[in-house]
Design an enzyme around this catalytic site. Structure first.
Site, PDB file in Angstrom:
ATOM      1  N   ARG A  37       0.814  -1.221   0.000  1.00 18.05           N
ATOM      2  CA  ARG A  37       0.000   0.000   0.000  1.00 18.05           C
ATOM      3  C   ARG A  37       0.849   1.273   0.000  1.00 18.05           C
ATOM      4  O   ARG A  37       0.454   2.286  -0.574  1.00 18.05           O
ATOM      5  CB  ARG A  37      -0.940   0.003   1.210  1.00 18.05           C
ATOM      6  CG  ARG A  37      -2.094  -0.962   1.006  1.00 18.05           C
ATOM      7  CD  ARG A  37      -2.964  -1.054   2.220  1.00 18.05           C
ATOM      8  NE  ARG A  37      -4.147  -1.846   1.923  1.00 18.05           N
ATOM      9  CZ  ARG A  37      -4.916  -2.397   2.842  1.00 18.05           C
ATOM     10  NH1 ARG A  37      -4.621  -2.248   4.127  1.00 18.05           N
ATOM     11  NH2 ARG A  37      -5.980  -3.090   2.490  1.00 18.05           N
ATOM     12  N   LYS A 198     -20.461 -16.837   0.486  1.00 16.03           N
ATOM     13  CA  LYS A 198     -21.890 -16.588   0.639  1.00 16.03           C
ATOM     14  C   LYS A 198     -22.516 -15.708  -0.438  1.00 16.03           C
ATOM     15  O   LYS A 198     -21.942 -14.733  -0.876  1.00 16.03           O
ATOM     16  CB  LYS A 198     -22.144 -15.949   2.006  1.00 16.03           C
ATOM     17  CG  LYS A 198     -21.781 -16.890   3.157  1.00 16.03           C
ATOM     18  CD  LYS A 198     -22.351 -16.406   4.468  1.00 16.03           C
ATOM     19  CE  LYS A 198     -21.648 -15.134   4.906  1.00 16.03           C
ATOM     20  NZ  LYS A 198     -22.195 -14.563   6.109  1.00 16.03           N
ATOM     21  N   GLY A 351     -10.338  -9.460  -1.294  1.00 15.94           N
ATOM     22  CA  GLY A 351      -9.129  -9.873  -0.590  1.00 15.94           C
ATOM     23  C   GLY A 351      -8.713 -11.307  -0.875  1.00 15.94           C
ATOM     24  O   GLY A 351      -7.544 -11.579  -1.174  1.00 15.94           O
ATOM     25  N   GLY A 374     -13.486  -3.731   0.290  1.00 14.81           N
ATOM     26  CA  GLY A 374     -14.847  -3.213   0.484  1.00 14.81           C
ATOM     27  C   GLY A 374     -15.207  -2.154  -0.543  1.00 14.81           C
ATOM     28  O   GLY A 374     -16.321  -2.134  -1.078  1.00 14.81           O
TER      29      GLY A 374
HETATM   30  P1  ADP Z   1     -13.195 -12.294  -1.569  1.00 12.87           P
HETATM   31  O1  ADP Z   1     -12.411 -11.925  -0.332  1.00 12.87           O
HETATM   32  O2  ADP Z   1     -12.300 -12.537  -2.757  1.00 12.87           O
HETATM   33  O3  ADP Z   1     -14.302 -11.316  -1.861  1.00 12.87           O
HETATM   34  P2  ADP Z   1     -14.921 -14.084  -0.103  1.00 12.87           P
HETATM   35  O4  ADP Z   1     -14.398 -13.528   1.195  1.00 12.87           O
HETATM   36  O5  ADP Z   1     -16.274 -13.734  -0.500  1.00 12.87           O
HETATM   37  O6  ADP Z   1     -13.886 -13.718  -1.297  1.00 12.87           O
HETATM   38  O7  ADP Z   1     -14.843 -15.666  -0.064  1.00 12.87           O
HETATM   39  C1  ADP Z   1     -13.671 -16.383   0.237  1.00 12.87           C
HETATM   40  C2  ADP Z   1     -13.934 -17.551   1.104  1.00 12.87           C
HETATM   41  O8  ADP Z   1     -14.920 -18.419   0.553  1.00 12.87           O
HETATM   42  C3  ADP Z   1     -12.691 -18.402   1.268  1.00 12.87           C
HETATM   43  O9  ADP Z   1     -12.300 -18.394   2.627  1.00 12.87           O
HETATM   44  C4  ADP Z   1     -13.115 -19.795   0.814  1.00 12.87           C
HETATM   45  O10 ADP Z   1     -12.592 -20.833   1.627  1.00 12.87           O
HETATM   46  C5  ADP Z   1     -14.628 -19.730   0.938  1.00 12.87           C
HETATM   47  N1  ADP Z   1     -15.269 -20.715   0.067  1.00 12.87           N
HETATM   48  C6  ADP Z   1     -15.151 -20.825  -1.269  1.00 12.87           C
HETATM   49  N2  ADP Z   1     -15.835 -21.880  -1.739  1.00 12.87           N
HETATM   50  C7  ADP Z   1     -16.398 -22.474  -0.683  1.00 12.87           C
HETATM   51  C8  ADP Z   1     -17.230 -23.645  -0.502  1.00 12.87           C
HETATM   52  N3  ADP Z   1     -17.595 -24.383  -1.548  1.00 12.87           N
HETATM   53  N4  ADP Z   1     -17.618 -23.954   0.744  1.00 12.87           N
HETATM   54  C9  ADP Z   1     -17.233 -23.211   1.793  1.00 12.87           C
HETATM   55  N5  ADP Z   1     -16.468 -22.107   1.704  1.00 12.87           N
HETATM   56  C10 ADP Z   1     -16.046 -21.739   0.476  1.00 12.87           C
HETATM   57 MG    MG Z   2     -12.876 -12.245   1.775  1.00 16.83          MG
END
Ligand code: ADP
Ligand code: MG
Length: 396
Positions: A37, A198, A351, A374
């Site tokens: 950063r 989610k 992230g 975010g």
């Molecule tokens: P980002 O930070 O890129 O926006 P998220 O925080 O939304 O991504 O999601 C990342 C998390 O989702 C990871 O910790 C990963 O382990 C979890 N994840 C991905 N696929 C699955 C799954 N099929 N079941 C449970 N958790 C999952």
């Molecule tokens: Mg995340």
């Protein structure tokens, strides 16, 4: 709307207040463990220094909750920045007050002062007008280069701009240009890959991108809720029962808009959420009651990757599986590889997606890796970020 950048204004002799995102990770000894950063802000800082501005840098660091807490001092950042620039960087004892004002007024052209953590004051996050005015009193011009904090209306990201003219720094400009171009005028085909745990975290993003993309790929944990909406049994997989109707509605919307919605046709399943648990590939109509899907399967990875390779613009947010465990990382790795090989514009936000791309070692191959988790999510949701709204438009 295009925002005015710092290369469009005269800054010589001006006191320029630059909000940067120096919220860097540190170990217990306050040694900076990742200076990405700080490096990301260098183009803006160098431009201002080279053009004779009197540079005042401000940032938050961690969550000191409105109180002075030496663990969250920006002093180590001042030292690090000084090394990177090979130039003196003065550390202020606070971010407002008489002593700080004297330091700011005493700056000569090309000198740099860094203010102490703005979140030592509760007024920062409350966007208190008097506090914002005190910050503004230090300078003639405001520059926001903290894209990662632009979704917050705080005194140093938003309030201050009510008192002095506000412009975009180079990092801010790059984020706005690349993300903005992708959303408003993308080269087509335009594909989005949304994954992660989610649906509820990404509803806004899916909703907005559905109106813009040619193909929407859904993987990761959230795909299970969509599969359920299509009538498949997903066993013990992570799902959100209260979002099944919404998923069905999004599937309908995609159809109506002629968007190609892609869900996994096969998945990697296991009986236990464990790194070394036995696993197998299952078609989505053959998931057993005691199994859970932790990754997309090879056939899905192949068809998702083909769509990525054929796209001229791709936005990726959220991993395709539990990539933290090697057995369930293949899908995510294959998408990362396809992103790296894609000749179009490739953008990563979020992230964990960034971490995945770095793990695969293809970060350099991407057109753009958004610095704001975010903030980039809210941007992709189509929201106006408060820290962006206050910046001067080009034709203003
Ligand atoms: P980002 O930070 O890129 O926006 P998220 O925080 O939304 O991504 O999601 C990342 C998390 O989702 C990871 O910790 C990963 O382990 C979890 N994840 C991905 N696929 C699955 C799954 N099929 N079941 C449970 N958790 C999952
Ligand atoms: Mg995340």
């Amino acid at each position: 709307m295009d925002k005015m950048g710092i290369d469009e204004i005269a800054v010589k002799g001006e006191r320029v207040f630059v909000r940067v995102d120096f919220n860097v990770p540190m170990d217990d000894q306050q040694v900076i463990t990742d200076d990405t950063r700080i490096r990301a802000a260098l183009p803006t800082v160098k431009h201002l220094v080279d053009n004779g501005a009197r540079v005042i840098l401000a940032s938050h660091l961690g969550r000191p909750k409105g109180k002075v807490d030496p663990r969250y001092s920006l002093a180590p950042v001042a030292g690090h920045l000084s090394q990177l620039l090979q130039q003196d960087v003065q550390m202020a004892p606070d971010c407002v007050g008489t002593e700080v004002k004297v330091l700011a007024d005493g700056l000569r052209d090309g000198q740099i002062l860094i203010l102490e953590n703005v979140r030592y004051h509760a007024e920062e996050e409350k966007n208190d007008p008097d506090f914002a005015r005190s910050l503004a009193d230090l300078a003639d011009i405001y520059v926001n280069d903290a894209f990662g904090a632009a979704h917050r209306a705080h005194a140093s990201t938003e309030g201050i701009a009510k008192y002095i003219p506000a412009y975009a720094g180079f990092l801010m400009k790059k984020e706005l240009d690349i993300l903005g171009q992708a959303l408003s005028n993308p080269n087509r085909p335009f594909a989005a890959i949304i994954g992660g745990a989610k649906v509820s975290d990404k509803i806004g993003v899916i909703d907005n991108l559905l109106k813009k993309v040619d193909a929407l790929i859904i993987g990761g944990g959230m795909a299970n809720t969509f599969l359920k909406a299509q009538g498949f049994e997903v066993g013990k997989s992570l799902i959100e029962p209260d979002k099944i109707d919404l998923a069905a509605e999004l599937i309908r919307q995609a159809e109506q808009r002629g968007v190609k919605l892609m869900l996994p046709a096969d998945v990697v399943v296991t009986r236990e959420f464990k790194a070394d648990a036995p696993f197998r590939v299952a078609e989505v109509n053959a998931i057993q009651a005691d199994e859970m899907a932790l990754d997309i399967g090879p056939a899905s990875a192949k068809s998702f990757a083909d769509t990525v390779l054929a796209a001229q613009t791709v936005i990726w947010n959220g991993p395709m599986g539990v990539f933290e465990m090697d057995n369930f990382a293949r899908g995510t790795e294959q998408i990362a590889q396809a992103m790296a090989e894609c000749t179009g514009t490739t953008i990563i936000g979020g992230g964990d997606s960034v971490a995945a791309v770095e793990k695969v070692g293809v970060a350099e191959k991407m057109t753009h890796i958004s610095t704001g988790g975010g903030a980039s999510l809210e941007f992709l949701e189509g929201k106006t970020l408060p820290g962006v709204a206050i910046l001067k438009d080009k034709n203003e």
